[in-house]
Design a protein around this motif. Sequence first.
Motif, PDB file in Angstrom:
ATOM      1  N   HIS A  89      34.530   2.828 -21.274  1.00 19.92           N
ATOM      2  CA  HIS A  89      34.317   2.190 -19.980  1.00 19.92           C
ATOM      3  C   HIS A  89      33.354   1.007 -20.041  1.00 19.92           C
ATOM      4  CE1 HIS A  89      36.573   5.549 -18.448  1.00 19.92           C
ATOM      5  NE2 HIS A  89      35.715   6.374 -19.018  1.00 19.92           N
ATOM      6  N   VAL A  90      33.395   0.267 -21.132  1.00 16.40           N
ATOM      7  CA  VAL A  90      32.606  -0.962 -21.218  1.00 16.40           C
ATOM      8  C   VAL A  90      33.298  -1.975 -20.306  1.00 16.40           C
ATOM      9  CG1 VAL A  90      31.894  -2.835 -22.758  1.00 16.40           C
ATOM     10  CG2 VAL A  90      31.749  -0.466 -23.532  1.00 16.40           C
ATOM     11  N   PRO A  91      32.565  -2.553 -19.341  1.00 18.93           N
ATOM     12  CA  PRO A  91      33.213  -3.386 -18.325  1.00 18.93           C
ATOM     13  C   PRO A  91      33.623  -4.786 -18.788  1.00 18.93           C
ATOM     14  CG  PRO A  91      30.860  -3.317 -17.926  1.00 18.93           C
ATOM     15  CD  PRO A  91      31.144  -2.369 -19.077  1.00 18.93           C
ATOM     16  N   ASN A 146      28.052  -3.988 -31.171  1.00 22.37           N
ATOM     17  CA  ASN A 146      27.098  -3.449 -30.198  1.00 22.37           C
ATOM     18  C   ASN A 146      26.215  -4.545 -29.608  1.00 22.37           C
ATOM     19  OD1 ASN A 146      28.066  -0.856 -30.528  1.00 22.37           O
ATOM     20  ND2 ASN A 146      26.565  -0.342 -32.096  1.00 22.37           N
ATOM     21  N   TRP A 147      25.745  -5.443 -30.458  1.00 21.97           N
ATOM     22  CA  TRP A 147      24.909  -6.537 -29.970  1.00 21.97           C
ATOM     23  C   TRP A 147      25.720  -7.465 -29.078  1.00 21.97           C
ATOM     24  CZ3 TRP A 147      19.888  -6.528 -29.839  1.00 21.97           C
ATOM     25  CH2 TRP A 147      19.177  -5.770 -30.756  1.00 21.97           C
ATOM     26  N   GLY A 148      26.968  -7.699 -29.427  1.00 19.69           N
ATOM     27  CA  GLY A 148      27.834  -8.525 -28.594  1.00 19.69           C
ATOM     28  C   GLY A 148      27.999  -7.939 -27.207  1.00 19.69           C
ATOM     29  N   VAL A 149      28.241  -6.640 -27.147  1.00 23.50           N
ATOM     30  CA  VAL A 149      28.369  -5.962 -25.855  1.00 23.50           C
ATOM     31  C   VAL A 149      27.052  -6.072 -25.088  1.00 23.50           C
ATOM     32  CG1 VAL A 149      28.661  -3.718 -24.726  1.00 23.50           C
ATOM     33  CG2 VAL A 149      30.187  -4.376 -26.604  1.00 23.50           C
ATOM     34  N   HIS A 150      25.945  -5.873 -25.797  1.00 23.77           N
ATOM     35  CA  HIS A 150      24.629  -5.922 -25.160  1.00 23.77           C
ATOM     36  C   HIS A 150      24.359  -7.286 -24.514  1.00 23.77           C
ATOM     37  CE1 HIS A 150      20.363  -5.098 -24.517  1.00 23.77           C
ATOM     38  NE2 HIS A 150      20.117  -6.262 -25.081  1.00 23.77           N
ATOM     39  N   PHE A 151      24.743  -8.364 -25.197  1.00 22.70           N
ATOM     40  CA  PHE A 151      24.425  -9.707 -24.708  1.00 22.70           C
ATOM     41  C   PHE A 151      25.503 -10.317 -23.823  1.00 22.70           C
ATOM     42  CE2 PHE A 151      21.328  -9.673 -28.221  1.00 22.70           C
ATOM     43  CZ  PHE A 151      20.206 -10.069 -27.510  1.00 22.70           C
ATOM     44  N   THR A 152      26.618  -9.632 -23.637  1.00 28.39           N
ATOM     45  CA  THR A 152      27.675 -10.150 -22.761  1.00 28.39           C
ATOM     46  C   THR A 152      27.377  -9.723 -21.326  1.00 28.39           C
ATOM     47  OG1 THR A 152      29.295 -10.011 -24.549  1.00 28.39           O
ATOM     48  CG2 THR A 152      30.159 -10.154 -22.314  1.00 28.39           C
ATOM     49  N   HIS A 153      27.512 -10.681 -20.406  1.00 29.82           N
ATOM     50  CA  HIS A 153      27.297 -10.368 -18.996  1.00 29.82           C
ATOM     51  C   HIS A 153      28.244  -9.261 -18.558  1.00 29.82           C
ATOM     52  CE1 HIS A 153      24.721 -13.835 -18.400  1.00 29.82           C
ATOM     53  NE2 HIS A 153      25.612 -14.588 -19.010  1.00 29.82           N
ATOM     54  N   ASN A 185      31.043  -7.466 -16.864  1.00 27.70           N
ATOM     55  CA  ASN A 185      32.349  -8.001 -16.477  1.00 27.70           C
ATOM     56  C   ASN A 185      32.626  -9.382 -17.073  1.00 27.70           C
ATOM     57  OD1 ASN A 185      33.052  -5.710 -14.881  1.00 27.70           O
ATOM     58  ND2 ASN A 185      31.726  -6.504 -13.267  1.00 27.70           N
ATOM     59  N   GLY A 186      31.858  -9.759 -18.091  1.00 24.95           N
ATOM     60  CA  GLY A 186      32.083 -11.024 -18.784  1.00 24.95           C
ATOM     61  C   GLY A 186      33.134 -10.853 -19.874  1.00 24.95           C
ATOM     62  N   THR A 187      33.212 -11.823 -20.752  1.00 27.62           N
ATOM     63  CA  THR A 187      34.200 -11.793 -21.830  1.00 27.62           C
ATOM     64  C   THR A 187      33.490 -11.774 -23.177  1.00 27.62           C
ATOM     65  OG1 THR A 187      35.760 -13.035 -20.469  1.00 27.62           O
ATOM     66  CG2 THR A 187      36.204 -12.965 -22.825  1.00 27.62           C
ATOM     67  N   LEU A 188      33.884 -10.822 -23.998  1.00 29.03           N
ATOM     68  CA  LEU A 188      33.370 -10.684 -25.356  1.00 29.03           C
ATOM     69  C   LEU A 188      34.476 -11.104 -26.314  1.00 29.03           C
ATOM     70  CD1 LEU A 188      31.314  -9.662 -27.479  1.00 29.03           C
ATOM     71  CD2 LEU A 188      32.322  -7.381 -27.182  1.00 29.03           C
ATOM     72  N   TYR A 189      34.260 -12.185 -27.051  1.00 30.90           N
ATOM     73  CA  TYR A 189      35.229 -12.657 -28.037  1.00 30.90           C
ATOM     74  C   TYR A 189      34.838 -12.090 -29.395  1.00 30.90           C
ATOM     75  CZ  TYR A 189      36.605 -15.984 -24.468  1.00 30.90           C
ATOM     76  OH  TYR A 189      37.045 -16.555 -23.303  1.00 30.90           O
ATOM     77  N   LEU A 190      35.768 -11.406 -30.024  1.00 25.35           N
ATOM     78  CA  LEU A 190      35.562 -10.871 -31.374  1.00 25.35           C
ATOM     79  C   LEU A 190      36.466 -11.682 -32.294  1.00 25.35           C
ATOM     80  CD1 LEU A 190      35.703  -7.059 -30.539  1.00 25.35           C
ATOM     81  CD2 LEU A 190      33.666  -8.476 -30.845  1.00 25.35           C
ATOM     82  N   ALA A 191      35.868 -12.428 -33.195  1.00 27.87           N
ATOM     83  CA  ALA A 191      36.650 -13.368 -33.996  1.00 27.87           C
ATOM     84  C   ALA A 191      36.541 -13.097 -35.485  1.00 27.87           C
ATOM     85  CB  ALA A 191      36.198 -14.796 -33.699  1.00 27.87           C
ATOM     86  N   HIS A 192      37.649 -13.357 -36.161  1.00 31.16           N
ATOM     87  CA  HIS A 192      37.704 -13.313 -37.623  1.00 31.16           C
ATOM     88  C   HIS A 192      38.530 -14.509 -38.074  1.00 31.16           C
ATOM     89  CE1 HIS A 192      37.932 -11.676 -41.688  1.00 31.16           C
ATOM     90  NE2 HIS A 192      39.166 -12.127 -41.678  1.00 31.16           N
ATOM     91  N   ILE A 193      37.933 -15.371 -38.895  1.00 33.62           N
ATOM     92  CA  ILE A 193      38.627 -16.536 -39.428  1.00 33.62           C
ATOM     93  C   ILE A 193      38.760 -16.340 -40.936  1.00 33.62           C
ATOM     94  CG2 ILE A 193      38.667 -19.053 -39.644  1.00 33.62           C
ATOM     95  CD1 ILE A 193      38.527 -18.107 -36.703  1.00 33.62           C
ATOM     96  N   GLU A 194      39.983 -16.259 -41.397  1.00 30.50           N
ATOM     97  CA  GLU A 194      40.265 -16.124 -42.833  1.00 30.50           C
ATOM     98  C   GLU A 194      40.447 -17.524 -43.400  1.00 30.50           C
ATOM     99  OE1 GLU A 194      40.196 -13.852 -45.978  1.00 30.50           O
ATOM    100  OE2 GLU A 194      40.393 -12.818 -44.059  1.00 30.50           O
TER     101      GLU A 194
END
Length: 131
Positions: free
Chosen positions: A70-72, A2-9, A11-20
């Motif tokens: 509909h998150v842009p 939710n915070w990632g979506v909030h702070f992404t411009h 029509n910007g790009t939200l990267y969701l990452a997991h490093i094992e």
Amino acid sequence: VNWGVHFTHVNGTLYLAHIEDDATLARYLDVISKIRGIETEYARKEIPDKLLELPRRYLETVAGVLKKNHVPETVVPLVRLGHAITDYRKLLDEHDIDLLIVNTKDSQQSAMQAMAYALAVEIRHRPLLLL
């Protein structure tokens, strides 16, 4: 997320990452190689796939829910084996990411998850939001 979506411009790009952690996996696979009756090559192929399957499915589900609502923003899930500090630093630079958001909750720690602490100390060239 939710915070990632909030702070992404918009029509910007939200990267969701997991490093094992690949070093931990290598240690476990080394132990497995010393146990008779377990086919080591099969374990070397299947364990990493299974280990990454859950975070991959989670991030795909999150991307689907965001699209359905509909998150842009464009959502890019990134799941891989590696070294968290090094790989997060590379991802920040490769994709010119403006903000790294890290979950710091850990039931075993009273203050902050160990990895979040390490990221806060090591990554000083980008803003961090520690939740």
